[in-house]
Write an enzyme that holds these catalytic residues in place. Structure first.
Site, mmCIF file in Angstrom:
data_model
loop_
_atom_site.group_PDB
_atom_site.id
_atom_site.type_symbol
_atom_site.label_atom_id
_atom_site.label_comp_id
_atom_site.label_asym_id
_atom_site.label_seq_id
_atom_site.Cartn_x
_atom_site.Cartn_y
_atom_site.Cartn_z
ATOM 1 N N GLU A 85 60.236 81.446 30.893
ATOM 2 C CA GLU A 85 60.234 81.370 32.355
ATOM 3 C C GLU A 85 60.009 82.766 32.923
ATOM 4 O O GLU A 85 60.559 83.749 32.416
ATOM 5 C CB GLU A 85 61.564 80.793 32.862
ATOM 6 C CG GLU A 85 61.770 80.866 34.352
ATOM 7 C CD GLU A 85 60.739 80.075 35.139
ATOM 8 O OE1 GLU A 85 60.248 80.600 36.156
ATOM 9 O OE2 GLU A 85 60.419 78.938 34.727
ATOM 10 N N CYS A 110 53.868 67.715 38.020
ATOM 11 C CA CYS A 110 54.198 67.388 39.405
ATOM 12 C C CYS A 110 52.931 67.274 40.248
ATOM 13 O O CYS A 110 52.988 66.893 41.416
ATOM 14 C CB CYS A 110 55.123 68.448 40.000
ATOM 15 S SG CYS A 110 54.418 70.111 40.033
ATOM 16 N N GLN A 163 64.875 70.669 39.921
ATOM 17 C CA GLN A 163 64.254 69.461 40.471
ATOM 18 C C GLN A 163 64.992 69.006 41.735
ATOM 19 O O GLN A 163 66.219 68.963 41.771
ATOM 20 C CB GLN A 163 64.259 68.341 39.441
ATOM 21 C CG GLN A 163 63.337 68.571 38.250
ATOM 22 C CD GLN A 163 61.861 68.413 38.609
ATOM 23 O OE1 GLN A 163 61.503 68.156 39.743
ATOM 24 N NE2 GLN A 163 60.993 68.591 37.617
ATOM 25 N N ASP A 218 56.348 71.982 31.727
ATOM 26 C CA ASP A 218 56.601 71.508 33.086
ATOM 27 C C ASP A 218 56.100 72.576 34.051
ATOM 28 O O ASP A 218 56.883 73.289 34.671
ATOM 29 C CB ASP A 218 58.093 71.234 33.284
ATOM 30 C CG ASP A 218 58.384 70.576 34.631
ATOM 31 O OD1 ASP A 218 57.421 70.183 35.313
ATOM 32 O OD2 ASP A 218 59.573 70.459 34.987
#
Length: 792
Positions: A582, A714, A532, A686
């Site tokens: 990921e 986001c 971030q 996320d």
């Protein structure tokens, strides 16, 4: 009932449903309307006599008044305007968007923006021929190539010498042999429509700066722009008449501050209020589209029914959390390398989109979200480029060497932020320079990289106080866009010591990283790993997500799109097990290293696309859970111990191979070991700006053991589409699902595409929005993170 009234009603004939009203009825109706008009006028006069009104009094047009042909029965209680003349501006100075006044102002504003917009192309397009015989066509289809542009000109009967256009751009360049050809072309093409766009014609001003660059490089001298020598500037058609050459003065473009931080001129409190209002409109769109996506014959979910009570929102928006640091908060800045509007090699931000023909770059010194350290290194690199013998990347021709500079920063641990001088909190800095080595001489490249490393080291030590410089990385990217794939080669440069004036050695493949801290945990960050950009605000974001997730010792937490593992590791002490997913291999390595650094042993990280392994991982863990739970019930024994086998590198490698093959993922316990029984399964997602993959949504939706989902977005626009698929009831009616052969989805927006996918969702229990909260990670910009809790 009044007897006379009943007699009168009985004596009147019963009119047919479709029979037009009689003359008597029309006269009676006009009499009522006249009386109504008198009452309305009287009520308005009474309202005008009042000394104080609601802040929104008469700021919106009365829809009832318009529907009833100029009659409103609200009387004195109506606070809406009944005409354009009576309408008043809102407290923020805007007008009711349905009014003619607002529509006119909007049209005028769009016209002004169209007239003032200029196109800045700073790459050399054609050095041959007379540039006074060159013109630019604006608003061309992006999918057109040079051949299609030439075909279009031939169809219009336009004579020309040459024509160029690159796919992806909305501008094209045409050269003519004579002034007569150019004048005729302007008459034919000006104002002609292609699709829903009107073609604009702009002038091309020659830029001789590249020739001076080459000459200066041969002499190894610094470059200074000459007077009157401009870059290729494409002005709007209003700047010239009938093909006459303009005086060379370009319309002043908007600054990098306006492009990167468009809200910087607004007080921060007002920025937060604007973002909150914008998010409320997005959430209302979620409710509307979810209502449309509900199958026929199925009752609306409770959250859609109750949305009427909270203004059309799917759930309550509990507010917005501000950023602890408002200025200089970015710990990662990506600076483009290009030319300024004056033709000077510049490191900073582009002033527009490439597809619109804008490649001019401006320095970032006026952007409040960029730290002083990042600006200083951008300035050092920019100064170095004035002397470099290697060319800057040309975005039009896809040639050149120097492309981009990325500056990443790490903070000191456990230190309160210095709002006045945030750069004093920075302890480590990593620089990553993106190049393209195609067609370049290896010896020249090696020499230039050595000089660059010396320039960075000298710039760091010459600053007062000296700037931190921890790592210097080279990224050799050969693609057209600066967005490099995850497997792009990286090389680490040794940072020379300026005192002994030693040169950097040959390129090394050693790893480079810096460290940052969130919630007293240390995180190792590699050059391309996601982290971030606002560290202090990220702490608030992860704390909020953890509080809403309802975690406990018997919780299995899936951290989807985990990056360097920040969310899972900060919440690991609250749960029994964390499984992170990921696709970026370097980020997974960082996550595993971060777990070791912080002594966290109940975290597992899988390197794969979430859509490839999510379903298999959920089934694996929860099937083991179900089997052991059933065995415990049959035996009447106690619950299994809260332990989990440590899976070594060999098992991890096997897992990744199985994922690559598309096979099942197996994480079964080794013989003699016990799996933990998880009573609570929670997922925190996320995703990137594009949102979750449909396969991931399907896996989350169809697994009944997953009861709580925390969605961190986001890009709230993509959250709308994902939430529709997660929260809309499903049906087994095949006719409701529609035909899969329909290819119209290619042109659908996020919400429409989500409604289509929702109809194909297998029968499963939908989630429902419970609450939402915004966290401002990006002050001075329109962007904002939003957290939404979904339960079932």
């Amino acid at each position: 009932m009044n007897t006379d009234d009943s007699i009168d009603q009985a004596s009147q004939p019963c009119a047919a449903p479709n029979q037009p009203p009689s003359l008597e009825d029309q006269a009676r109706k006009r009499k009522r309307e006249d009386g109504c008009d008198e009452e309305v006028a009287e009520s308005r006069s009474q309202l005008d006599t009042k000394s104080s009104h609601h802040s929104l009094h008469k700021t919106s047009l009365c829809s009832y008044f318009r529907r009833q042909s100029g009659c409103c029965s609200h009387g004195e209680s109506c606070r809406f305007a009944h005409s354009e003349d009576e309408l008043r501006p809102r407290p923020d100075g805007t007008w009711d968007p349905t009014s003619e006044r607002a529509k006119k102002l909007c049209a005028e504003k769009e016209g002004e923006m169209e007239e003032e917009r200029s196109v800045l192309m700073t790459e050399v397009l054609d050095q041959s021929g007379d540039t006074q015989l060159s013109k630019c066509l604006v608003h061309l289809p992006r999918k057109w190539s040079s051949d299609q542009l030439r075909n279009f000109l031939d169809e219009q009967g336009v004579l020309f010498k040459s024509a160029k256009k690159k796919k992806g751009m909305t501008v094209g360049f045409v050269n003519f042999e004579t002034h007569e050809q150019m004048k005729n072309a302007i008459e034919v093409l000006e104002g002609r429509s292609i699709g829903n766009k009107t073609v604009k014609i702009a002038d091309v001003i020659p830029r001789c700066y590249d020739d001076k660059i080459k000459a200066a490089q041969n002499r190894q001298q610094p470059i200074e722009p000459e007077a009157g020598c401009e870059e290729v500037v494409l002005l709007s058609s209003n700047d010239f008449d009938n093909g006459d050459k303009v005086d060379g003065s370009a319309t002043k473009p908007r600054s990098a501050r306006d492009v990167v931080t468009p809200l910087a001129h607004i007080p921060y409190e007002e920025q937060l209020e604007r973002k909150k209002n914008s998010l409320m409109q997005i959430l209302k769109r979620l409710t509307r589209n979810a209502r449309k996506a509900c199958p026929n014959g199925i009752l609306f979910p409770e959250w859609i029914v109750k949305s009427r009570e909270i203004g059309g929102l799917p759930c309550k928006l509990e507010g917005i959390i501000d950023s602890p640091l408002v200025n200089g908060y970015r710990n990662k800045c990506e600076f483009s390398v290009g030319y300024s509007v004056h033709g000077k090699p510049t490191v900073g931000f582009m002033l527009g989109n490439f597809r619109e023909g804008v490649t001019a770059v401006e320095e970032p010194v006026d952007c409040p979200n960029v730290s002083k350290i990042a600006c200083k290194y951008a300035s050092v690199f920019q100064e170095f480029l004035q002397h470099s013998a290697l060319p800057i990347w040309n975005r039009f021709n896809n040639t050149g060497f120097w492309r981009q500079l990325t500056v990443r920063e790490g903070r000191y641990p456990q230190k309160e932020p210095d709002v006045e001088s945030p750069e004093t909190d920075i302890s480590e800095v990593m620089l990553m320079v993106q190049i393209c080595s195609v067609g370049s001489d290896d010896d020249l490249v090696h020499s230039e990289l050595n000089k660059m490393s010396e320039a960075f080291a000298a710039g760091a030590i010459s600053n007062s106080p000296p700037l931190p410089l921890t790592a210097l990385v080279i990224q050799d990217h050969k693609g057209m866009s600066n967005a490099a794939p995850a497997d792009t080669p990286l090389f680490t440069l040794q940072i020379p010591t300026v005192q002994n004036n030693s040169s950097a050695e040959a390129l090394s493949t050693g790893e480079a990283w810096i460290h940052d801290y969130i919630s007293n945990l240390q995180f190792c960050i590699s050059p391309t790993a996601f982290f971030q950009v606002n560290t202090l605000a990220a702490e608030k974001l992860y704390s909020l997500a953890g509080n809403w997730a309802g975690l406990g010792p018997d919780t299995l937490l899936f951290d989807i799109c985990c990056g360097t593992g920040t969310i899972g590791l900060t919440l690991a002490h609250c749960v029994g097990m964390v499984v992170g997913i990921e696709m970026n291999a370097s980020a997974v390595s960082d996550a595993q290293r971060n777990a070791e650094i912080n002594g966290i042993k109940n975290c597992r990280f899988v390197c794969a696309k979430a859509e490839d392994v999510m379903d298999a991982l959920l089934k694996e863990y929860l099937n083991e859970h179900l089997q052991q739970d059933e065995a415990s019930k049959l035996s009447g024994g106690d619950e299994a111990k809260i332990t989990f086998p440590e899976i070594g590198p060999d098992t991890e490698e096997h897992l990744n191979k199985e994922v690559a093959k598309g096979g099942d993922v197996s994480l079964s316990a080794e013989k003699g070991q016990e799996l933990q029984i998880f009573k609570n399964v929670v997922a925190i997602v996320d995703p990137p700006r594009g949102g979750l993959h449909p396969s991931v949504i399907k896996a989350l939706r169809t697994n009944a053991w997953l009861r709580r989902l925390v969605y961190i977005s986001c890009n709230p626009e993509t959250l709308v589409g994902n939430a529709i698929e997660l929260c809309t009831p499903s049906t087994d009616d095949k006719t409701e699902k529609g035909s899969k052969r329909n290819q119209g989805w290619r042109n659908m927006g996020n919400a429409a595409l989500a409604r289509r996918r929702a109809k194909s969702m297998p029968v499963s229990e939908p989630f429902q929005p419970v609450k939402a909260m915004a966290v401002d990670l990006f002050p001075h910009t329109p962007h904002c993170e939003m957290v939404m809790l979904l339960e079932r």
